[in-house]
Design a protein around this motif. Structure first.
Motif, short mmCIF file in Angstrom:
data_model
loop_
_atom_site.label_atom_id
_atom_site.label_comp_id
_atom_site.label_asym_id
_atom_site.label_seq_id
_atom_site.Cartn_x
_atom_site.Cartn_y
_atom_site.Cartn_z
N PRO A 47 0.84 -1.20 0.00
CA PRO A 47 0.00 0.00 0.00
C PRO A 47 0.88 1.25 0.00
O PRO A 47 2.00 1.25 0.50
N TRP A 48 0.36 2.34 -0.59
CA TRP A 48 1.12 3.58 -0.65
C TRP A 48 1.61 4.01 0.73
O TRP A 48 2.74 4.47 0.88
N ARG A 49 0.78 3.89 1.74
CA ARG A 49 1.14 4.36 3.09
C ARG A 49 2.30 3.58 3.71
O ARG A 49 2.90 4.03 4.68
N ASP A 50 2.58 2.41 3.16
CA ASP A 50 3.68 1.59 3.69
C ASP A 50 5.00 1.80 2.94
O ASP A 50 5.97 1.08 3.17
N LEU A 51 5.04 2.77 2.07
CA LEU A 51 6.25 3.06 1.31
C LEU A 51 7.38 3.47 2.27
O LEU A 51 7.17 4.30 3.15
N PRO A 52 8.57 2.87 2.14
CA PRO A 52 9.69 3.22 3.04
C PRO A 52 10.03 4.71 2.97
O PRO A 52 9.90 5.35 1.92
N ALA A 53 10.49 5.25 4.07
CA ALA A 53 10.78 6.69 4.20
C ALA A 53 11.88 7.15 3.25
O ALA A 53 11.95 8.34 2.94
N ARG A 54 12.73 6.26 2.78
CA ARG A 54 13.83 6.69 1.90
C ARG A 54 13.35 7.26 0.58
O ARG A 54 14.10 7.90 -0.15
N PHE A 55 12.06 7.03 0.25
CA PHE A 55 11.48 7.58 -0.97
C PHE A 55 10.77 8.90 -0.74
O PHE A 55 10.19 9.47 -1.66
N GLY A 56 10.80 9.39 0.47
CA GLY A 56 10.10 10.63 0.81
C GLY A 56 8.71 10.32 1.34
O GLY A 56 8.38 9.17 1.65
N LYS A 57 7.89 11.34 1.43
CA LYS A 57 6.53 11.16 1.93
C LYS A 57 5.72 10.34 0.94
O LYS A 57 5.75 10.60 -0.27
N TRP A 58 4.99 9.37 1.46
CA TRP A 58 4.20 8.49 0.58
C TRP A 58 3.20 9.29 -0.23
O TRP A 58 2.94 8.98 -1.39
N LYS A 59 2.64 10.34 0.36
CA LYS A 59 1.63 11.15 -0.32
C LYS A 59 2.23 11.87 -1.53
O LYS A 59 1.58 11.99 -2.58
N THR A 60 3.47 12.34 -1.41
CA THR A 60 4.15 12.99 -2.53
C THR A 60 4.34 12.01 -3.68
O THR A 60 4.05 12.33 -4.84
N VAL A 61 4.78 10.81 -3.36
CA VAL A 61 5.01 9.78 -4.38
C VAL A 61 3.68 9.40 -5.04
O VAL A 61 3.57 9.33 -6.27
N HIS A 62 2.67 9.18 -4.23
CA HIS A 62 1.35 8.82 -4.74
C HIS A 62 0.77 9.92 -5.63
O HIS A 62 0.28 9.65 -6.73
N ASP A 63 0.83 11.16 -5.17
CA ASP A 63 0.26 12.27 -5.93
C ASP A 63 0.97 12.47 -7.28
O ASP A 63 0.32 12.73 -8.29
N ARG A 64 2.28 12.36 -7.27
CA ARG A 64 3.02 12.52 -8.53
C ARG A 64 2.66 11.42 -9.52
O ARG A 64 2.44 11.66 -10.70
N HIS A 65 2.57 10.19 -9.01
CA HIS A 65 2.19 9.07 -9.88
C HIS A 65 0.78 9.28 -10.44
O HIS A 65 0.55 9.10 -11.64
N ARG A 66 -0.14 9.67 -9.59
CA ARG A 66 -1.52 9.91 -10.02
C ARG A 66 -1.60 11.06 -11.03
O ARG A 66 -2.27 10.96 -12.06
#
Length: 125
Positions: A47-66
């Motif tokens: 799940p997006w919320r379980d993304l490791p911290a080394r990739f930054g905030k999960w919400k940032t990664v999710h929003d950019r992908h979306r």
């Protein structure tokens, strides 16, 4: 760099095709870190919320992908990278044909390889 992250060579091919910060209200975080996060999530299925911290905030990664999925950015990147790969293959074939044709007598007599019009080496039997 973690296992599965973009290598420097892969990043160098991808980076020129990514959107820039021009005209945006805020500055985007590192595209490379975000793309590595997207790839990690796609590879593992977490799940997006379980993304490791080394990739930054999960919400940032999710929003950019979306955002990039919705506005056609991923398709544009894919077409650009495919065009670059096609150009590399064409250049490789041209060099291979040229090398074979430089020594045409030896090539034709010994291996019967000839250059066709497409730049590939074909065997004539």
């Amino acid at each position: 760099m973690g296992r599965g992250d973009l290598s420097d060579q892969e990043w160098a091919r991808l980076e020129p095709h990514l959107p820039t910060n021009v005209g945006r209200g805020g500055r985007w975080k590192s595209h490379r870190r975000v793309i590595n996060g997207i790839l990690f999530r796609q590879r593992t299925g977490i799940p997006w919320r379980d993304l490791p911290a080394r990739f930054g905030k999960w919400k940032t990664v999710h929003d950019r992908h979306r955002r990039w999925s919705g506005d056609g950015t991923w398709e544009k990147i894919l077409r650009a990278v495919q065009a670059d790969a096609d150009a590399d293959v064409t250049a490789y074939r041209a060099r291979a044909c040229e090398a074979a044709c430089l020594d045409r007598h030896h090539t034709c007599c010994q291996t019967r390889a000839v250059c066709d019009e497409g730049g590939m080496i074909a065997r004539a039997y």
